[in-house]
Write a protein that holds these residues in place. Sequence first.
Motif, PDB file in Angstrom:
ATOM      1  N   ARG A 108       0.988  -1.090   0.006  1.00  0.00           N
ATOM      2  CA  ARG A 108       0.016   0.152   0.069  1.00  0.00           C
ATOM      3  C   ARG A 108       0.870   1.253  -0.053  1.00  0.00           C
ATOM      4  O   ARG A 108       0.762   2.222  -0.610  1.00  0.00           O
ATOM      5  N   GLN A 109       1.932   1.397   0.765  1.00  0.00           N
ATOM      6  CA  GLN A 109       2.802   2.377   0.910  1.00  0.00           C
ATOM      7  C   GLN A 109       3.613   2.664  -0.343  1.00  0.00           C
ATOM      8  O   GLN A 109       3.890   3.698  -0.919  1.00  0.00           O
ATOM      9  N   PHE A 110       4.026   1.539  -1.124  1.00  0.00           N
ATOM     10  CA  PHE A 110       4.482   1.512  -2.511  1.00  0.00           C
ATOM     11  C   PHE A 110       3.775   2.172  -3.247  1.00  0.00           C
ATOM     12  O   PHE A 110       4.255   2.861  -4.287  1.00  0.00           O
ATOM     13  N   LEU A 111       2.499   1.680  -3.397  1.00  0.00           N
ATOM     14  CA  LEU A 111       1.812   2.235  -4.519  1.00  0.00           C
ATOM     15  C   LEU A 111       1.224   3.590  -4.260  1.00  0.00           C
ATOM     16  O   LEU A 111       0.941   4.369  -5.152  1.00  0.00           O
ATOM     17  N   LYS A 112       1.167   3.970  -2.889  1.00  0.00           N
ATOM     18  CA  LYS A 112       1.170   5.351  -2.530  1.00  0.00           C
ATOM     19  C   LYS A 112       2.131   6.225  -3.188  1.00  0.00           C
ATOM     20  O   LYS A 112       1.973   7.333  -3.497  1.00  0.00           O
ATOM     21  N   ASP A 113       3.393   5.815  -2.988  1.00  0.00           N
ATOM     22  CA  ASP A 113       4.574   6.521  -3.401  1.00  0.00           C
ATOM     23  C   ASP A 113       4.708   6.441  -4.880  1.00  0.00           C
ATOM     24  O   ASP A 113       5.564   7.111  -5.505  1.00  0.00           O
ATOM     25  N   ASN A 114       4.145   5.503  -5.560  1.00  0.00           N
ATOM     26  CA  ASN A 114       4.606   5.190  -6.943  1.00  0.00           C
ATOM     27  C   ASN A 114       3.225   5.240  -7.883  1.00  0.00           C
ATOM     28  O   ASN A 114       2.652   3.989  -8.127  1.00  0.00           O
ATOM     29  N   ARG A 115       2.449   5.900  -7.845  1.00  0.00           N
ATOM     30  CA  ARG A 115       1.024   6.332  -8.333  1.00  0.00           C
ATOM     31  C   ARG A 115       0.818   5.454  -9.561  1.00  0.00           C
ATOM     32  O   ARG A 115       0.098   4.945  -9.985  1.00  0.00           O
ATOM     33  N   ASP A 116       1.616   5.940 -10.521  1.00  0.00           N
ATOM     34  CA  ASP A 116       2.021   5.589 -11.941  1.00  0.00           C
ATOM     35  C   ASP A 116       1.724   3.857 -12.109  1.00  0.00           C
ATOM     36  O   ASP A 116       1.270   3.244 -12.951  1.00  0.00           O
ATOM     37  N   THR A 117       2.724   3.377 -10.954  1.00  0.00           N
ATOM     38  CA  THR A 117       2.632   1.952 -11.087  1.00  0.00           C
ATOM     39  C   THR A 117       1.124   1.022 -10.764  1.00  0.00           C
ATOM     40  O   THR A 117       0.642   0.152 -11.556  1.00  0.00           O
ATOM     41  N   ALA A 118       0.406   1.714  -9.844  1.00  0.00           N
ATOM     42  CA  ALA A 118      -1.075   1.419  -9.586  1.00  0.00           C
ATOM     43  C   ALA A 118      -1.696   1.554 -11.017  1.00  0.00           C
ATOM     44  O   ALA A 118      -2.546   0.446 -11.390  1.00  0.00           O
ATOM     45  N   TRP A 119      -1.728   2.804 -11.578  1.00  0.00           N
ATOM     46  CA  TRP A 119      -2.409   2.877 -12.898  1.00  0.00           C
ATOM     47  C   TRP A 119      -2.072   1.991 -14.083  1.00  0.00           C
ATOM     48  O   TRP A 119      -2.694   1.418 -14.880  1.00  0.00           O
ATOM     49  N   ASN A 120      -0.679   1.688 -14.158  1.00  0.00           N
ATOM     50  CA  ASN A 120      -0.122   0.515 -15.051  1.00  0.00           C
ATOM     51  C   ASN A 120      -0.748  -0.655 -14.792  1.00  0.00           C
ATOM     52  O   ASN A 120      -1.305  -1.399 -15.817  1.00  0.00           O
ATOM     53  N   MET A 121      -1.073  -1.094 -13.586  1.00  0.00           N
ATOM     54  CA  MET A 121      -1.254  -2.219 -13.386  1.00  0.00           C
ATOM     55  C   MET A 121      -3.062  -2.438 -13.664  1.00  0.00           C
ATOM     56  O   MET A 121      -3.531  -3.174 -13.977  1.00  0.00           O
ATOM     57  N   ALA A 122      -3.767  -1.031 -13.407  1.00  0.00           N
ATOM     58  CA  ALA A 122      -4.994  -0.983 -13.982  1.00  0.00           C
ATOM     59  C   ALA A 122      -5.209  -1.194 -15.251  1.00  0.00           C
ATOM     60  O   ALA A 122      -6.216  -1.968 -15.752  1.00  0.00           O
ATOM     61  N   GLY A 123      -4.185  -0.969 -16.228  1.00  0.00           N
ATOM     62  CA  GLY A 123      -4.383  -1.168 -17.633  1.00  0.00           C
ATOM     63  C   GLY A 123      -4.180  -2.771 -17.731  1.00  0.00           C
ATOM     64  O   GLY A 123      -4.407  -3.059 -18.915  1.00  0.00           O
TER      65      GLY A 123
END
Length: 818
Positions: free
Chosen positions: A454-469
Amino acid sequence: MNIATRIFFVFLVILGLLGAIVISMTLLADSRKKTAEAKLHLLTSYKLVNQLRQTSDDLTRMARSYVATGDAIHEQGYSEILAAQNEDITPSNLQAGTTQLSDLIKQSGLTDQELFLLEQSRKNSVLLNKIEDQAFGAMKGLFPEIPALHKNPDPEYARSLLYGKQYYQIKAELMQAVQRLNTLINDRVYREIDDNKATEDLYWKITALLIIVTILFSVLAFLFFRTRIIRPIVSLSKIARKIQSGKVDERATVNSQDEIGILNDAFNNMIEARLQCEQELENNEKSLRTTLDSMGDAMIATDISGHITRMNPIAEKLCGWKIEDAINRPLPEVFHIINTRTGKMADNPVNRVMSNGEICDLPEDTTLIAKDGTEYQIADSAAPIWDETSNITGVVLVFHDITDEYACRKALHESEERYRKLFENTEVPMCNEDLSEIYEALNKLRNEGVKDLRQFLKDNRDTAWNMAGMIKILQANNATLRLFETEDHAKLISKIDTTFGLNAIDVFIDELCAIWDRKDIFRSEAKFRTFGGKDIDVIISFQIPRTEEGFKNISFSIIDITDQKKSEAELRESEERFKRLFENSEVSICNEDLSEVKAELEKIRQSGVLDFRQYLKDNQLILWQLVNMVKVIQVNDATLKLFGATSDKNFIRQFDKTFGPNAIEIFTDGLCAIWDGKKVYRAVSDFRTLSGKLLKAIISYPIPETVDGFKSIPVSIIDITELKKAESAQKESEASFRRLFENAGVSIWNEDMSKVCQTLEGLRRDGVSDLRKYLEENPQAARDMANSVRIIQVNDATLKLFGGETSEKFIPLIDNIF
């Protein structure tokens, strides 16, 4: 020394030598017997240990087949194997006796170390059985850890148990223990055999030496022994020839106490043993025939030319042929099989086995046509029969009737089709998604050392959006299309990202964390926007798979709770209004607990009291006890102000001081209202402030219908004078405001721009910094925001300005004035 003495001396010497030979040969035979027993123990141990290994393998194979296919036949096979493991072992399986497997192994002379390994293997087998039981429970939605709970069947979870690391580890430990046990038994028995062989060699040498000495004496004493030995031997020879010719009732009748007599007895015993062996062989043949006839499956055996040599009763029943009529007939003439789908003649299984020398199975769609024309759906396997020189001497076919099972499979197929239609036509929106790439991406992050996702995705928002894709929609049912206001399935799959609401990425991060933490189920509220532009609130939920394969097809359910959320918002707003009303109300309101009073009234009712008012009049002490049961829970500021109290505690502690002159009569009326089941109690009562000032007020409260409702009853106390003043002031204020609004010379209207604010906040989160430029480039967005403005109220100046008749007619047409 006379001849008689010499003869006697020679006789004694020869007799002694023969005795020594017999003793030596007896010891030699005993040594051989021990060797044979050791070999038999070794063979028995091999069979028993192999049976333990084979039983474990069969249980594993059946359990895995069941969780892989869901076919109940595998579950039945598993139960039969497990039951057979605990049943007695019959003579046809191993040796005569009715002892359990573990007892037979112990009787084989196992050492403590070998028994320890045996016990270890059995414990591991029990552990495997427990895991297999858990897998069987999962296939039926039964979980041993929560016996009373039934869930949906979970084949994936069942397969994860039987193919998991723990299962393989226990299985490996079991096989290692069995292998070690086999090795220890092998080493011990071969040591015994080697020791026995050394003893045999010694006895052979002793026996040979005695025989040589005996021969020397025999040559010297030939004439003497001719009468005493040769003639009896000739007699024994004649008897032997008679027995060889078939006269098994003949017996040697030499009457002697010397070795010839012993030979005579041994010869007769040998004949008896031969007859006994023949009888046992005949019994074994009968046992084999009985076993084959008792098989649950049909069995047909043929020779290498494909002619029938044996059939059991089940085969006779299915084929419609008697054994005596079927013997020596070609197999296809009796075993008439066709392809169920095509109706063509099926291949002869004997030809297939003879051509490749391997076990072969019939195709699934095989029909057996009996002699009378009856058709059976069968499952069949054919195997070669090998002799001791590894030559094929025939073929054995084992088959059984699966007509009912075949019908079940057909029904299952139809059921699957119905469930597919159910998925398509259900009113619950559902879709299947492929999250395998997301699963791989999460594993990669885990391998890279990420601990707090959770902290990693909070610090790396783009990674979360890439996974959403990486989300892939495989299938969506009609209810999902209706929910998102589209009829185009491809549009939903390709443009699903356009439906994400304001909290979509936060919900997606929660979903990723649930997968990361290996939870069982993910469920969360989310906001979406339909293709028609409608904002909706939904609950999305899915079961998180336990295997990587399971992430390739996950079923999501999407429940529309938009109306529910609106209701909840209205409820919260109502509660907030009530709270503000309670706190800020000019009316005195107290929350009172009358649950003890209600319970006491029920006891009085059960005691048979009918006229409650008269009862209280006659029992004043009970009336005051009821008064003391009243508990004040909470009061508002108006109450404190009305009674001159400084705080809630100050008022509650001195509550009894507020009773006026007619308080006990009013309380009695209230109790009677509760007794009579009225809905509301209202009365004018006298009160006193804590300083002693007399008040006249209206007391009222609702009477609950349930027992729990009496735990919190809102009691309103209205000072009549102040209330009238407040009502007059309120009416005057409202009239003044309305006159100001209605008679203003300026056009005034009230607007609801909450949706505009939401849209602006969304644009701000999306990174829009220059709103004017954005709206110039996207004029439709400006029009959408304008359309979202809602007119609540307009005054007369507005109607006059725009030529409207009434507010109700003017507001729906207000777009026309722009």
